[in-house]
Design an enzyme around this catalytic site. Structure first.
Site, PDB file in Angstrom:
ATOM      1  N   ILE A 112      85.403 -54.268   5.808  1.00 22.24           N
ATOM      2  CA  ILE A 112      85.154 -53.966   7.222  1.00 22.24           C
ATOM      3  C   ILE A 112      83.861 -54.718   7.528  1.00 22.24           C
ATOM      4  CG2 ILE A 112      84.592 -52.201   8.921  1.00 22.24           C
ATOM      5  CD1 ILE A 112      86.182 -50.225   7.090  1.00 22.24           C
ATOM      6  N   PRO A 113      83.947 -55.841   8.240  1.00 18.61           N
ATOM      7  CA  PRO A 113      82.816 -56.768   8.346  1.00 18.61           C
ATOM      8  C   PRO A 113      81.697 -56.294   9.283  1.00 18.61           C
ATOM      9  CG  PRO A 113      84.630 -57.550   9.675  1.00 18.61           C
ATOM     10  CD  PRO A 113      85.133 -56.324   8.943  1.00 18.61           C
ATOM     11  N   CYS A 114      80.999 -55.264   8.880  1.00 15.17           N
ATOM     12  CA  CYS A 114      79.934 -54.699   9.703  1.00 15.17           C
ATOM     13  C   CYS A 114      78.795 -55.686   9.929  1.00 15.17           C
ATOM     14  CB  CYS A 114      79.426 -53.383   9.127  1.00 15.17           C
ATOM     15  SG  CYS A 114      78.865 -53.474   7.426  1.00 15.17           S
ATOM     16  N   HIS A 115      78.694 -56.710   9.100  1.00 15.63           N
ATOM     17  CA  HIS A 115      77.659 -57.729   9.309  1.00 15.63           C
ATOM     18  C   HIS A 115      77.911 -58.511  10.596  1.00 15.63           C
ATOM     19  CE1 HIS A 115      80.863 -59.775   7.056  1.00 15.63           C
ATOM     20  NE2 HIS A 115      80.451 -60.898   7.646  1.00 15.63           N
TER      21      HIS A 115
END
Length: 150
Positions: A112-115
């Protein structure tokens, strides 16, 4: 399916992964580690060789998981693109602070690409170190240009 654990070095950080099949249960960062097998798609992504991690998915995308609605929306952010906490909040009909809390509690960063979620004015936060977020965004920016994705 058997739960597996592995680690891969990314810059000064070690990325630890726990997964079973294509479901990733945990991704964490530490200053120490020992090289051990991680899913190939994740290894290729961290080496800047691919722009996706399919078919890997996160346990946190299941509908009964806390913040799953927010996590599903964040998972739609394309490689090399960012959205603000406010944009995600508007789409999920919540507020930016709750989106920030969900990102901080994301059990599977990278999957989950929270960056890719940033503040309106600046990069926002990242646990355990903002330098990881900067490195990931820079890697994606460079790779997306080389593939003409931007």
């Amino acid at each position: 399916m058997e739960m597996r654990r592995g680690a891969f070095q990314f810059g000064y950080w070690w990325i630890h992964v726990t997964w079973a099949g294509t479901i990733v249960h945990k991704v964490s960062f530490s200053r120490t580690g020992e090289e051990a097998d991680i899913p190939l798609q994740l290894r290729q992504y961290l080496n800047g060789k691919v722009n996706g991690i399919s078919p890997l998915t996160s346990v946190a995308l299941e509908s009964d998981y806390p913040y799953s609605k927010i996590y599903r929306e964040v998972s739609k952010i394309p490689y090399g693109i960012t959205k603000t906490y406010s944009e995600i909040a508007e789409i999920t009909k919540t507020n930016p602070r709750l989106v920030g809390n969900a990102m901080k509690r994301n059990p599977t960063p990278l999957i989950i690409p929270c960056h890719r979620v940033v503040a309106k004015e600046g990069i926002g936060g990242f646990t355990p170190d903002i330098e990881i977020k900067k490195s990931l965004l820079l890697m994606e920016q460079k790779f997306s240009k080389s593939l003409n994705l931007s």
